[in-house]
Enzyme design. Structure first.
Site, short mmCIF file in Angstrom:
data_model
loop_
_atom_site.label_atom_id
_atom_site.label_comp_id
_atom_site.label_asym_id
_atom_site.label_seq_id
_atom_site.Cartn_x
_atom_site.Cartn_y
_atom_site.Cartn_z
N GLY A 60 -1.57 0.37 1.21
CA GLY A 60 -2.95 0.86 1.09
C GLY A 60 -3.09 2.36 1.29
N CYS A 91 -0.31 -9.20 -3.51
CA CYS A 91 -0.82 -7.98 -2.89
C CYS A 91 -1.90 -7.39 -3.81
CB CYS A 91 0.32 -6.99 -2.72
SG CYS A 91 -0.19 -5.37 -2.13
N ASN A 92 -3.10 -7.31 -3.31
CA ASN A 92 -4.19 -6.74 -4.12
C ASN A 92 -3.96 -5.26 -4.38
OD1 ASN A 92 -6.81 -8.77 -4.02
ND2 ASN A 92 -5.43 -9.05 -2.30
N CYS A 205 -7.36 -8.60 0.50
CA CYS A 205 -6.03 -8.18 0.94
C CYS A 205 -5.39 -9.44 1.51
CB CYS A 205 -6.12 -7.09 2.01
SG CYS A 205 -4.54 -6.77 2.85
#
Ligand code: DGL
Length: 234
Positions: A60, A91-92, A205
């Site tokens: 992130g 995983c976004n 997430c």
């Protein structure tokens, strides 16, 4: 004329051991385990390789260019080593950016994990929805596109949590994490406007469902938390 002397009996090729498909699940850390448990349930016949790129955790915080480069380089090695039939990017933060590059580079299917904006918009009654994600996912054009396409009638609050994925990892490892630290990350999700309140929070997430019991306990009021893992597994 050829006579098949075995006509009437079954012609079976010699027994070949069935090949089990190999699925590769990939995340920056342990968050993808929330997806893994659903995939194991959905495909008990598959061999599953789980890879956490914890050398680069958290994703992130990486710039978009650095993240694309990193995921392509790691995937190059993983595909060469495990020859997966299919890869799940659990995983976004990576999926909302890197999927097109992965699909262009490798001739295997990639399944991604992107914010569940459409289900959130379908389920809200107040019209106030929050998307809890990493700062990277919140900043993506892809995420904004999802909101424009599917949540036009809602007021969507995007919340970029800077430390929640790390807190989830710490909790999973058995470390003590403070309620106050978690609450500070989720508090902006709870919006009150003109007598209405946020009633759906989408966990965008894969780390966050690891904290679901605590999120429920700390929420200023009850909301529906959407965990997209079962949908990804399907
Ligand atoms: N699990 C990742 C996701 O779904 C994010 C954690 C990170 O920042 O690396 O977005």
């Amino acid at each position: 004329m050829q006579v098949d002397l075995l006509a009437g009996t079954s012609h079976r090729p010699p027994m070949m051991p069935e090949r089990r498909p190999t699925l590769l699940l990939f995340d920056s850390g342990l968050g993808g385990l929330t997806v893994l448990s659903e995939v194991v349930r959905a495909r008990p016949d598959a061999d599953i390789v789980y890879v956490a790129d914890d050398a680069a955790f958290p994703y992130g915080r990486l710039s978009e260019a650095a993240l694309v480069e990193r995921v392509l380089a790691v995937m190059e090695r993983l595909v060469a080593r495990f020859h997966p039939d299919l890869v799940v990017i659990a995983c976004n933060t990576a999926s909302t950016l890197v999927l097109p590059a992965l699909r262009a580079r490798f001739p295997i299917p990639f399944v991604g994990t992107v914010p569940a904006v459409k289900p959130a918009a379908e389920r809200t009654r107040s019209g106030l929805v929050s998307v809890l994600a990493t700062p990277g996912t919140v900043a993506r054009d892809y995420t904004r596109g999802l909101i424009e396409s599917y949540a036009g009638g809602c007021e969507v609050t995007l919340v970029g949590a800077t430390g929640l994925a790390a807190l989830a990892e710490a909790a999973l490892k058995g470390e003590t994490i403070e309620d106050g630290a978690v609450l500070a990350e989720i508090a902006p999700c709870f919006v009150e406007r003109e007598g209405k309140r946020t009633d759906v929070v989408t966990l965008a997430c894969t780390h966050y469902p690891l904290l679901l019991a605590r999120l429920r306990r700390l929420a200023p009021w009850p909301v529906e938390w959407i965990d997209p893992a079962p949908a990804i597994a399907r």
